[in-house]
Design a protein around this motif. Structure first.
Motif, short mmCIF file in Angstrom:
data_model
loop_
_atom_site.label_atom_id
_atom_site.label_comp_id
_atom_site.label_asym_id
_atom_site.label_seq_id
_atom_site.Cartn_x
_atom_site.Cartn_y
_atom_site.Cartn_z
N ARG A 109 73.35 41.25 92.46
CA ARG A 109 72.13 42.02 92.22
C ARG A 109 72.33 43.50 92.54
NH1 ARG A 109 71.37 37.67 90.74
NH2 ARG A 109 69.73 36.16 91.24
N LEU A 110 73.12 43.76 93.62
CA LEU A 110 73.17 45.12 94.18
C LEU A 110 74.42 45.89 93.78
CD1 LEU A 110 72.00 44.17 97.77
CD2 LEU A 110 70.64 45.40 96.06
N GLY A 111 75.50 45.19 93.44
CA GLY A 111 76.77 45.87 93.20
C GLY A 111 77.48 46.16 94.51
N ARG A 112 78.75 46.59 94.39
CA ARG A 112 79.62 46.71 95.58
C ARG A 112 79.17 47.75 96.59
NH1 ARG A 112 85.75 45.19 94.89
NH2 ARG A 112 85.30 43.10 94.16
N LEU A 157 66.04 51.49 94.09
CA LEU A 157 66.04 52.89 93.67
C LEU A 157 66.74 53.05 92.31
CD1 LEU A 157 66.97 54.42 97.13
CD2 LEU A 157 64.80 54.80 95.92
N GLU A 158 67.76 52.23 92.07
CA GLU A 158 68.46 52.24 90.78
C GLU A 158 68.38 50.84 90.19
OE1 GLU A 158 69.73 55.01 89.60
OE2 GLU A 158 69.53 56.24 91.41
N ASP A 159 68.80 50.71 88.94
CA ASP A 159 68.69 49.42 88.26
C ASP A 159 69.45 48.30 89.00
OD1 ASP A 159 67.42 50.93 86.38
OD2 ASP A 159 68.90 50.61 84.78
N LEU A 187 64.89 39.61 96.63
CA LEU A 187 66.09 40.02 95.90
C LEU A 187 66.55 38.95 94.90
CD1 LEU A 187 68.14 42.35 95.79
CD2 LEU A 187 69.49 41.12 97.49
N GLY A 188 66.54 37.70 95.34
CA GLY A 188 67.06 36.62 94.49
C GLY A 188 66.33 36.56 93.16
N SER A 189 64.99 36.64 93.20
CA SER A 189 64.19 36.55 91.98
C SER A 189 63.99 37.93 91.33
CB SER A 189 62.85 35.89 92.29
OG SER A 189 62.26 36.51 93.42
N ARG A 190 64.73 38.91 91.81
CA ARG A 190 64.73 40.28 91.27
C ARG A 190 63.35 40.94 91.33
NH1 ARG A 190 67.83 37.47 87.37
NH2 ARG A 190 70.07 37.83 87.59
N GLY A 191 62.59 40.59 92.37
CA GLY A 191 61.30 41.24 92.57
C GLY A 191 61.41 42.43 93.52
N ALA A 192 62.47 42.47 94.34
CA ALA A 192 62.64 43.58 95.28
C ALA A 192 62.77 44.89 94.51
CB ALA A 192 63.90 43.35 96.13
N PRO A 203 70.35 45.58 83.80
CA PRO A 203 70.11 47.00 83.52
C PRO A 203 68.69 47.23 83.01
CG PRO A 203 72.21 46.29 82.60
CD PRO A 203 71.52 45.06 83.09
N GLY A 204 68.08 48.33 83.44
CA GLY A 204 66.72 48.66 83.00
C GLY A 204 65.65 48.07 83.89
N HIS A 205 66.05 47.20 84.88
CA HIS A 205 65.06 46.54 85.74
C HIS A 205 65.24 47.00 87.19
CE1 HIS A 205 62.34 43.43 87.15
NE2 HIS A 205 63.25 43.06 88.05
N ARG A 206 64.13 47.37 87.84
CA ARG A 206 64.20 47.81 89.24
C ARG A 206 63.26 47.06 90.17
NH1 ARG A 206 65.13 54.42 88.78
NH2 ARG A 206 66.94 54.21 87.42
N GLY A 207 62.63 45.98 89.69
CA GLY A 207 61.71 45.24 90.55
C GLY A 207 60.33 45.89 90.60
N VAL A 208 59.47 45.36 91.46
CA VAL A 208 58.09 45.87 91.55
C VAL A 208 57.74 46.16 93.00
CG1 VAL A 208 57.09 44.83 89.49
CG2 VAL A 208 57.28 43.48 91.59
#
Ligand SMILES: [Zn+2]
Length: 575
Positions: A436-439, A330-332, A322-327, A337-342
């Motif tokens: 990363r995830l929002g509320r 389902l949504e951005d 999650l930290g490096s935004r690789g997770a 915005p525009g990134h959902r990981g791999v």
């Protein structure tokens, strides 16, 4: 008559104990699980809101517990050679497991420049400097532990490491292994230039001018790992021994190694054959080592517990962190915005390799972090279990199960999957999890209470070397979800806290189930393995406090052998 003569010649009385532990706070965990809200069962030693120990003494013979009860009853097991140990009120728990750690990496990390806790690139450089000053030019300097999650918005400036260390090969891995930071000499060895394309699932970070900065992310870390000189079997064995000794000191009697390659497996086999493993090891074969995976697909699992090594699980990665935004989400990402990981094949998850091992009788233990990563992992396990009924009873595990939708939390129960989770992650990820995830989505993160209410099984670990190994740290994180950094008392979704009983079960009884050993491990009962964790404080009788973080183990006993003793008297370590 003859029998009597024979037994009197034997110096070891067949009815007496080898070790008797007295004057302890013993919690046997033999009563039923608490309800899904954490309320203790009516048969638990709990009344008026207070716990009390349900025994004070244990007799051990050979590798087994022979008797459990009160001090006065214990004396009848005493023989001429029995070693009596006064625990002076210390707390005895069923031997704790760390259900998810990287043993070889911990051993290697203990031999590296320790960058755990550095706040800035300059601090990291200073710690490397202390080693570089005495290391001959041209040698490798390896480091580990800077926090790629915390640094994700402010990576070190390009060329910083090369300017500081032009003479050495410097490679500093991130805390969780999802990022690497190297100087130009290492980049050159790895063949990384400004024009090298990003590998699948990875990023070679570049400056605005397009220059490779020295930072690589996710699957690109493998490019740097590949040029580090390979370990020998002997070096792997000494790393393993160093790590297991530190786990024994922390109080663990068993560790689930989350990804063992061929080299480390060979080292484990040698150590196990020589009876030189200080604690038990539940090894998950690394699915990334395809030759190893193929060999064991043909051979089938080694479920024997005659040695301290069991090989019946396979570890695979479904998405990043999650930290490096690789997770995979389902949504951005809320902050990109525009990134959902791999995930999946884009993250080198090989369905064929893992499914073949499952059909050969292996438990699958699949790393999944994002809500999409978890959903796709559960879908995959469901598909294999539908097509091969023999795989349904193999207690498959989702490693981390970190962000789940409510629907998928329920599917964990329906498919009898185990959520293998790490209480330290909840508090360590606090600086970035909500960003990363929002509320809304953060409510499904590290959702232990939600998973229990959904009926899912849990098992707990630390994910070392990314996190500290002390079980007390895990106890504190699970019961408070509070930041352990001194300045803050932030909590993350406190409704997901667990009780101390649930927490300890996560590290013992429930962890034993995750290794198919619930009849030998996880509770203190006559006839079971004499695997015991003896702590210097009673977590049942003291509310969670920061003092827990300074607490430790008094003794660690594995198979009736004292493998760690905090003080030399009255008992010395067995090895
Ligand atoms: Zn891990």
């Amino acid at each position: 008559m003859l029998l009597a003569v024979v037994s009197s010649c034997n110096t070891r009385d067949p009815e007496s104990a080898d070790i008797i532990l007295l004057n302890g706070h013993v919690y046997t965990l033999t009563w039923p699980d608490p309800d899904v809200n954490g309320v203790p069962d009516s048969r638990a030693p709990f009344s008026d809101g207070k716990w009390r120990p349900d025994a004070t003494a244990i007799a051990i013979r050979g590798d087994r517990i022979m008797w459990v009860g009160r001090d006065d009853g214990a004396l009848s097991w005493r023989g001429a050679a029995t070693r009596m140990i006064d625990l002076q009120g210390a707390t005895v728990l069923p031997g704790l497991h760390d259900s998810h750690g990287h043993v070889g990496e911990l051993g290697a990390a203990l031999a590296k420049v320790n960058l755990f806790g550095v706040r800035t690139p300059a601090e990291a450089v200073a710690r490397v400097r202390a080693v570089a000053d005495t290391a001959p030019p041209g040698t490798w300097i390896l480091g580990q532990g800077w926090d790629e999650g915390a640094w994700a918005d402010r990576y070190p400036p390009a060329g910083m490491l090369s300017r500081a260390f032009p003479q050495h090969l410097v490679y500093l891995r991130g805390l969780h292994g999802f990022a690497g930071w190297a100087n130009d000499s290492v980049l050159a060895r790895a063949g990384i230039t400004d024009s090298t394309p990003n590998p699948i699932g990875g990023i070679i970070q570049r400056t605005r001018e397009g220059l490779a900065s020295g930072i690589v992310l996710n699957r690109a870390v493998a490019l740097l790992d590949a040029v580090v000189p390979a370990l020998t079997v002997d070096q792997a064995a000494s790393n393993i021994t160093r790590a297991l000794d530190s786990l024994a000191r922390a109080g663990y009697t068993m560790v689930h190694d989350a990804g063992v390659d061929a080299l480390h497996l060979e080292a484990y086999e040698q150590l196990a054959d020589a009876d030189a493993l200080p604690i038990r090891v539940y090894a998950m074969l690394s699915a990334r080592d395809t030759a190893l995976a193929k060999r064991w697909t043909g051979r089938g699992p080694d479920t024997s517990t005659a040695r301290r090594l069991t090989i019946r699980s396979v570890k695979a990665y479904y998405d990043g962190a999650l930290g490096s935004r690789g997770a995979r989400l389902l949504e951005d990402y809320a902050d990109q915005p525009g990134h959902r990981g791999v995930s999946g094949s884009l993250y080198a998850f090989d369905t064929t390799v893992v499914a073949a091992l499952m059909r050969a009788g292996f438990q699958a233990s699949i790393h999944a972090i994002g809500d999409a990563g978890n959903r796709e992992t559960i879908d995959f396990l469901d598909r294999v279990m539908q097509t091969a009924s023999s795989t349904r009873s193999l207690r498959h595990r989702v490693e981390h199960a970190q962000v789940l939708t409510p629907t998928d939390a329920r599917r964990m129960n329906e498919l009898q999957l185990i959520a293998s989770m790490q209480p330290p992650h909840a508090v360590e990820d606090m600086p970035f999890a909500e960003k990363r995830l929002g509320r809304t989505r953060v409510l499904g993160a590290y959702a232990w209470r939600t998973l229990r209410r959904a009926g899912a099984r849990l098992t707990f670990g630390s994910d070392f070397p990314g996190s500290g190994i002390s079980p007390w740290y895990g106890f504190y994180a699970a019961t408070t979800r509070e930041d352990t950094a001194a300045k803050s008392d932030d909590t993350i979704v406190p409704a997901e806290r667990l009780s101390i009983e649930e927490t300890i079960r996560g590290y013992s009884r429930w962890a034993a189930y995750a290794t198919f050993n619930e009849r030998s491990s996880g509770s203190i009962v006559a006839g079971r393995w004499a695997d015991l964790t003896i702590l210097d404080r009673d977590p049942f009788q003291s509310p969670p406090s920061r003092e827990w973080l300074d607490s430790g183990a008094q003794y660690t006993i594995v198979g009736g052998k004292i493998v760690f003793a905090a003080t030399a008297a009255p008992s010395a370590p067995a090895r």
